[in-house]
Write a protein that holds these residues in place. Sequence first.
Motif, PDB file in Angstrom:
ATOM      1  N   UNK A  56       0.836  -1.201   0.000  1.00 24.46           N
ATOM      2  CA  UNK A  56       0.000   0.000   0.000  1.00 24.46           C
ATOM      3  C   UNK A  56       0.874   1.256   0.000  1.00 24.46           C
ATOM      4  N   UNK A  57       0.548   2.169  -0.881  1.00 27.94           N
ATOM      5  CA  UNK A  57       1.299   3.413  -0.985  1.00 27.94           C
ATOM      6  C   UNK A  57       2.393   3.378  -2.020  1.00 27.94           C
ATOM      7  N   UNK A  98      11.991  -6.773  -8.831  1.00 26.59           N
ATOM      8  CA  UNK A  98      12.414  -5.645  -9.641  1.00 26.59           C
ATOM      9  C   UNK A  98      12.390  -4.337  -8.884  1.00 26.59           C
ATOM     10  N   UNK A  99      12.660  -4.389  -7.559  1.00 23.38           N
ATOM     11  CA  UNK A  99      12.644  -3.180  -6.745  1.00 23.38           C
ATOM     12  C   UNK A  99      11.269  -2.764  -6.287  1.00 23.38           C
ATOM     13  N   UNK A 100      10.253  -3.568  -6.562  1.00 25.80           N
ATOM     14  CA  UNK A 100       8.872  -3.253  -6.154  1.00 25.80           C
ATOM     15  C   UNK A 100       8.528  -4.036  -4.896  1.00 25.80           C
ATOM     16  N   UNK A 101       8.327  -3.365  -3.745  1.00 30.79           N
ATOM     17  CA  UNK A 101       7.955  -4.072  -2.514  1.00 30.79           C
ATOM     18  C   UNK A 101       6.549  -4.658  -2.643  1.00 30.79           C
ATOM     19  N   UNK A 102       6.414  -5.940  -2.360  1.00 31.78           N
ATOM     20  CA  UNK A 102       5.145  -6.636  -2.521  1.00 31.78           C
ATOM     21  C   UNK A 102       4.676  -7.225  -1.194  1.00 31.78           C
ATOM     22  N   UNK A 103       3.367  -7.406  -1.082  1.00 35.18           N
ATOM     23  CA  UNK A 103       2.776  -8.068   0.082  1.00 35.18           C
ATOM     24  C   UNK A 103       1.860  -9.182  -0.402  1.00 35.18           C
TER      25      UNK A 103
END
Length: 264
Positions: A56-57, A98-103
């Motif tokens: 989120x964000x 790829x540098x994208x924080x995921x949950x």
Amino acid sequence: MFSRDFFTGLVRVVAIGLGTIGATGCAVAQQDSFTLITELPPGFGIKGEASYVPRMGENCTVPPRSGKNYPGKQFFEQELNDEAQTAHFEVPLTSNEGGCPLVLKSFGYEVDAKYGAARLNLGRDYTGISFQDGSEDTLTPPLPTTLQKQCEWLFRTVGTNRYIAKILKCKSAATPEQANGTVAEGPLQRAQLAGKTIKVVFSVAKEEQPYMGDTWVKFPEGWKRCMGKSLDDPYAFCRGNTTDFKPFKMPDGRECTIYPNCTE
């Protein structure tokens, strides 16, 4: 939902889930994962897919699939087995692609089950668990330790020989710790899951039901297949005729007049 080649790299993931994790690995896993225990009845198997979305964000997006690499997904499997089986999977709550924080967004189950010896005597359905953000201090209802997935067989006849075929249906059900049933379908809150264990228990209803209404009539001895317009009527709705019935065949080839006892 699932493709055959997505299981490339699966052995590594399953080895983590099924093997014994050392003390150091366990301590690390508990910081950012939870243990998912899946209990299956005899004749069942599952393929599991953990799916992740940007935190989120974050304005980033999950990178697209590259070859056999599926960013934002992890895969798990319990193969079909004639015996009851239990497996432990360590499921990450977060990831970074790829540098994208995921949950973790969801854990989907593809459920397979055998109802006969032939290769095509197989039923399949889909179910799963969803997850959402939440504050660890203000979580209601509390995290359940067990989730129940109730499966049932729905039977019908197919083809000119009227062979019995079955359709598998699985759904969430309340457990004793979920007295009002509100927790049965989630979603679970991620903030409460780190280092915890969730057990998902699959069970099979004892009584089978017809796949389609007004096609079978129930008697104390079992179900009889309505005649319909003729022996060749593929739909054979009863339409009030509860005295004329037609024979059918079990998956093993037996000629029968009543299901599931075969003979009256």
